[in-house]
Design an enzyme around this catalytic site. Sequence first.
Site, PDB file in Angstrom:
ATOM      1  CD  GLN A 124     -12.973   2.425  -8.759  1.00 33.21           C
ATOM      2  OE1 GLN A 124     -12.419   3.359  -8.194  1.00 33.21           O
ATOM      3  NE2 GLN A 124     -12.698   1.169  -8.472  1.00 33.21           N
ATOM      4  CG  HIS A 184     -14.704   0.155   0.245  1.00 30.22           C
ATOM      5  ND1 HIS A 184     -13.985   0.909   1.143  1.00 30.22           N
ATOM      6  CD2 HIS A 184     -13.823  -0.741  -0.266  1.00 30.22           C
ATOM      7  CE1 HIS A 184     -12.728   0.481   1.167  1.00 30.22           C
ATOM      8  NE2 HIS A 184     -12.609  -0.523   0.332  1.00 30.22           N
ATOM      9  CG  LEU A 191      -1.931   1.134   1.263  1.00 30.14           C
ATOM     10  CD1 LEU A 191      -3.025   0.931   0.223  1.00 30.14           C
ATOM     11  CD2 LEU A 191      -2.563   1.284   2.636  1.00 30.14           C
ATOM     12  CE  LYS A 249     -12.169   4.313  -5.039  1.00 32.58           C
ATOM     13  NZ  LYS A 249     -11.151   4.003  -6.020  1.00 32.58           N
ATOM     14  CD  GLU A 268     -10.960  -5.286  -6.952  1.00 31.36           C
ATOM     15  OE1 GLU A 268     -10.465  -4.257  -6.482  1.00 31.36           O
ATOM     16  OE2 GLU A 268     -10.736  -6.412  -6.482  1.00 31.36           O
TER      17      GLU A 268
HETATM   18  N1  NDP Z   1      -2.540  -3.194  -0.356  1.00 28.27           N
HETATM   19  C1  NDP Z   1      -3.725  -2.671  -0.574  1.00 28.27           C
HETATM   20  O1  NDP Z   1      -4.132  -2.444  -1.704  1.00 28.27           O
HETATM   21  C2  NDP Z   1      -4.610  -2.303   0.572  1.00 28.27           C
HETATM   22  C3  NDP Z   1      -4.180  -2.467   1.882  1.00 28.27           C
HETATM   23  N2  NDP Z   1      -4.991  -2.090   2.921  1.00 28.27           N
HETATM   24  C4  NDP Z   1      -4.536  -2.231   4.306  1.00 28.27           C
HETATM   25  O2  NDP Z   1      -3.343  -1.474   4.480  1.00 28.27           O
HETATM   26  C5  NDP Z   1      -2.464  -2.129   5.362  1.00 28.27           C
HETATM   27  C6  NDP Z   1      -1.154  -2.386   4.651  1.00 28.27           C
HETATM   28  O3  NDP Z   1      -1.390  -3.169   3.510  1.00 28.27           O
HETATM   29  P1  NDP Z   1      -0.207  -3.772   2.615  1.00 28.27           P
HETATM   30  O4  NDP Z   1       0.797  -2.723   2.313  1.00 28.27           O
HETATM   31  O5  NDP Z   1      -0.852  -4.499   1.516  1.00 28.27           O
HETATM   32  O6  NDP Z   1       0.432  -4.816   3.631  1.00 28.27           O
HETATM   33  P2  NDP Z   1       1.754  -5.638   3.514  1.00 28.27           P
HETATM   34  O7  NDP Z   1       1.420  -7.061   3.749  1.00 28.27           O
HETATM   35  O8  NDP Z   1       2.517  -5.280   2.281  1.00 28.27           O
HETATM   36  O9  NDP Z   1       2.526  -5.162   4.827  1.00 28.27           O
HETATM   37  C7  NDP Z   1       3.131  -3.881   4.972  1.00 28.27           C
HETATM   38  C8  NDP Z   1       4.457  -4.056   5.699  1.00 28.27           C
HETATM   39  O10 NDP Z   1       4.217  -4.548   7.012  1.00 28.27           O
HETATM   40  C9  NDP Z   1       5.253  -5.443   7.394  1.00 28.27           C
HETATM   41  N3  NDP Z   1       4.657  -6.736   7.727  1.00 28.27           N
HETATM   42  C10 NDP Z   1       3.950  -7.556   6.934  1.00 28.27           C
HETATM   43  N4  NDP Z   1       3.538  -8.639   7.605  1.00 28.27           N
HETATM   44  C11 NDP Z   1       3.984  -8.505   8.863  1.00 28.27           C
HETATM   45  C12 NDP Z   1       3.872  -9.287  10.042  1.00 28.27           C
HETATM   46  N5  NDP Z   1       3.193 -10.443  10.049  1.00 28.27           N
HETATM   47  N6  NDP Z   1       4.449  -8.840  11.165  1.00 28.27           N
HETATM   48  C13 NDP Z   1       5.108  -7.676  11.161  1.00 28.27           C
HETATM   49  N7  NDP Z   1       5.244  -6.891  10.081  1.00 28.27           N
HETATM   50  C14 NDP Z   1       4.690  -7.292   8.941  1.00 28.27           C
HETATM   51  C15 NDP Z   1       6.177  -5.597   6.200  1.00 28.27           C
HETATM   52  O11 NDP Z   1       7.273  -4.713   6.390  1.00 28.27           O
HETATM   53  P3  NDP Z   1       8.645  -5.132   7.073  1.00 28.27           P
HETATM   54  O12 NDP Z   1       8.790  -6.612   6.925  1.00 28.27           O
HETATM   55  O13 NDP Z   1       9.667  -4.371   6.311  1.00 28.27           O
HETATM   56  O14 NDP Z   1       8.512  -4.696   8.460  1.00 28.27           O
HETATM   57  C16 NDP Z   1       5.362  -5.076   5.046  1.00 28.27           C
HETATM   58  O15 NDP Z   1       6.147  -4.483   4.043  1.00 28.27           O
HETATM   59  C17 NDP Z   1      -3.186  -3.395   5.805  1.00 28.27           C
HETATM   60  O16 NDP Z   1      -3.859  -3.129   7.001  1.00 28.27           O
HETATM   61  C18 NDP Z   1      -4.167  -3.650   4.686  1.00 28.27           C
HETATM   62  O17 NDP Z   1      -5.287  -4.375   5.120  1.00 28.27           O
HETATM   63  C19 NDP Z   1      -6.209  -1.509   2.706  1.00 28.27           C
HETATM   64  C20 NDP Z   1      -6.675  -1.322   1.430  1.00 28.27           C
HETATM   65  C21 NDP Z   1      -5.951  -1.731   0.264  1.00 28.27           C
HETATM   66  O1  LIG Z   2     -10.144  -1.771   0.188  1.00 26.15           O
HETATM   67  C1  LIG Z   2     -10.003  -2.438  -0.819  1.00 26.15           C
HETATM   68  O2  LIG Z   2     -10.171  -1.842  -2.011  1.00 26.15           O
HETATM   69  C2  LIG Z   2      -9.624  -2.397  -3.177  1.00 26.15           C
HETATM   70  C3  LIG Z   2     -10.312  -1.697  -4.344  1.00 26.15           C
HETATM   71  O3  LIG Z   2      -9.993  -0.354  -4.316  1.00 26.15           O
HETATM   72  P1  LIG Z   2     -10.062   0.519  -5.642  1.00 26.15           P
HETATM   73  O4  LIG Z   2      -9.830   1.896  -5.184  1.00 26.15           O
HETATM   74  O5  LIG Z   2      -8.978  -0.010  -6.544  1.00 26.15           O
HETATM   75  O6  LIG Z   2     -11.398   0.284  -6.228  1.00 26.15           O
HETATM   76  C4  LIG Z   2      -9.821  -3.880  -3.249  1.00 26.15           C
HETATM   77  O7  LIG Z   2      -9.121  -4.418  -4.344  1.00 26.15           O
HETATM   78  C5  LIG Z   2      -9.303  -4.513  -1.976  1.00 26.15           C
HETATM   79  O8  LIG Z   2      -9.604  -5.895  -1.981  1.00 26.15           O
HETATM   80  C6  LIG Z   2      -9.914  -3.883  -0.760  1.00 26.15           C
HETATM   81  O9  LIG Z   2      -9.235  -4.329   0.397  1.00 26.15           O
END
Ligand code: NDP
Ligand SMILES: O=C1O[C@H](COP(=O)(O)O)[C@@H](O)[C@H](O)[C@H]1O
Length: 583
Positions: free
Chosen positions: A469, A332, A108, A274, A308
């Site tokens: 979107q 959402h 993210l 959005k 999606e």
């Molecule tokens: N990705 C997306 O599109 C979306 C994500 N989210 C939410 O945003 C947050 C971040 O998502 P995202 O970036 O995908 O998550 P990631 O799984 O990529 O985790 C982010 C970072 O957290 C650290 N991490 C991962 N797993 C663990 C663990 N088990 N214990 C400790 N540290 C850990 C890692 O960094 P390091 O190892 O360097 O410490 C990793 O780079 C989450 O809460 C997710 O639900 C919400 C909407 C969309």
């Molecule tokens: O929160 C989330 O949203 C994305 C979709 O977001 P969008 O802005 O690309 O429409 C979704 O893919 C994901 O599963 C969910 O955690």
Amino acid sequence: MTALPSPNHCCSSSSSAYSVNSSIGFHQIQRNIPFSLIPQKKFGSKNVSFRSKCSPSLPDVVLMQDAPSPKELKEGLLTVEDRNTVVSDGKGDDSTVSITIVGASGDLAKKKIFPALFALYYEDCLPEHFTIFGYARSKMTDAELRDMVSRTLTCRIDKRENCGEKMEQFLKRCFYHSGNYDSEENFTELDGKLKEHEAGRVSNRLFYLSIPPNIFVDAVKCASRSASSANGWTRVIVEKPFGRDSESSAALTRSLKQYLEEEQIFRIDHYLGKELVENLSVLRFSNLIFEPLWSRKYIRNVQLIFSEDFGTEGRGGYFDHYGIIRDIMQNHLLQILALFAMETPVSLDAEDIRNEKVKVLRSMRPIRVDDVVVGQYKSHTRGGLSYPGYTDDKTVPKDSLTPTFAAAALFIDNARWDGVPFLMKAGKALHDRRAEIRVQFRHVPGNLYNRNVGTDTDRATNELVIRVQPDEAIYLKINNKVPGLGMRLDRSNLNLLYKARYTKEIPDAYERLVLDAIEGERRLFIRSDELDAAWSLFTPVLKEIEEKKVIPEYYPYGSRGPVGAHYLAARHNVKWGDVGVDE
Ligand SMILES: NC(=O)C1=CN([C@@H]2O[C@H](COP(=O)(O)OP(=O)(O)OC[C@H]3O[C@@H](n4cnc5c(N)ncnc54)[C@H](OP(=O)(O)O)[C@@H]3O)[C@@H](O)[C@H]2O)C=CC1
Ligand SMILES: O=C1O[C@H](COP(=O)(O)O)[C@@H](O)[C@H](O)[C@H]1O
């Protein structure tokens, strides 16, 4: 005490502090209502509220040209603490904002947060003094972080001037600190680095928790104890999921509140950022033609659709614990529903809007399991290409029943919406990517043109579509005479297609939300009682689905989803608007 600047300083971008106020509620001063202050007990007393030139709240600041007079201050309309609150455009003043992305090495952060911050910088929306820190366990140097971030930055399509130069300037403001999420010591080191960059200015700190939810509380505890601001504000953006049911959500809130006040917690739902979702209130409340129709009297049903055209690729581990109802519907789509259905708020203040949203959520009828259809995508081969099923993902248990698709019928038991079905549908690995709100109106009573319209009343009724979107648009389906000597009607669209009407690129939702958090604007963030109400609605049905081990209806990757969704809609006398020739 902060000296009152002259009202003439208001809004000049070169001025320093331009009016004295609280970070909540310009309106309150104008209405002569004394403030209740944001508690600052754990984080110092100076409350500097930044408003950039990009702020949607700017008109409020303009109104504040007649800032509270010394007499008003003396008469106690504002407290001493209020007088310590400065609203600033962030240019030439003595405050700084440090933004720490906790989990900076993650998906993210790379995909959304750094690019959003760059876009804000590019548009000159960030305060003059700001620093960005990435924080995560991965070992990285500042240069490596910059290299990682630079790969995801893009410039606005509509303005490409000095793009490379701006990227370089932005990257110079990005730093990295490696540490554990549960180590106060590591956060103390971060604090030391932040202080160096803040160089004695009033420090405001924003932490963005971009980490898995099981480590939210550890990170908040350490950040608040060891790295919160001593003399400015400290705010924390919390990413979803906020728990997985009422109990776990309440427990998360309780834990966070051991270290933070509610006003410091910014629960993000990026759909609220959005463009078309923000525009929903404008559409309703600033156009005479819509609001009078916005009730059971004229609206037959409302549809909230999310789809999606890709599966959970890469996120199966997270997804399997939550499923589509928690991932999309409970947050959402329900947030959109609340904005769509709420009564007119007293004002555009965050609390007024959120009060109305909570009322709608609390008026909703418990969801019956019979009113929910769940599905899961299976593998499919098309044109020689084969697409994986949900359980083909190695991080997903082979016998998983987690829904990747759901449709549900919801009802709001209040005077405005009694009996109107609000149908939701959300799915992954479907045939297209879209998010939209469809409003189907009732038929015209005693329609003179029935004969010309034919027997399919669905085809003859008006439908308003708000396409969130892609290809943002608002269009209204109307009946129209086909030109010519005969009398034939067809359905045509009055179409506001954003890319045809506006040349400016639409900002990403994260840009708006990050800027709002910096500015202390809470309108688009979820308050804890809203969250409770949302979970109260979905928790019982989720439990029932899980306890009864309801088998999902399997649908092929890339299809339109389970047919059960159509039976559900038909039971409520509804046809999905996204299916058909003129969708
Ligand atoms: N990705 C997306 O599109 C979306 C994500 N989210 C939410 O945003 C947050 C971040 O998502 P995202 O970036 O995908 O998550 P990631 O799984 O990529 O985790 C982010 C970072 O957290 C650290 N991490 C991962 N797993 C663990 C663990 N088990 N214990 C400790 N540290 C850990 C890692 O960094 P390091 O190892 O360097 O410490 C990793 O780079 C989450 O809460 C997710 O639900 C919400 C909407 C969309
Ligand atoms: O929160 C989330 O949203 C994305 C979709 O977001 P969008 O802005 O690309 O429409 C979704 O893919 C994901 O599963 C969910 O955690």
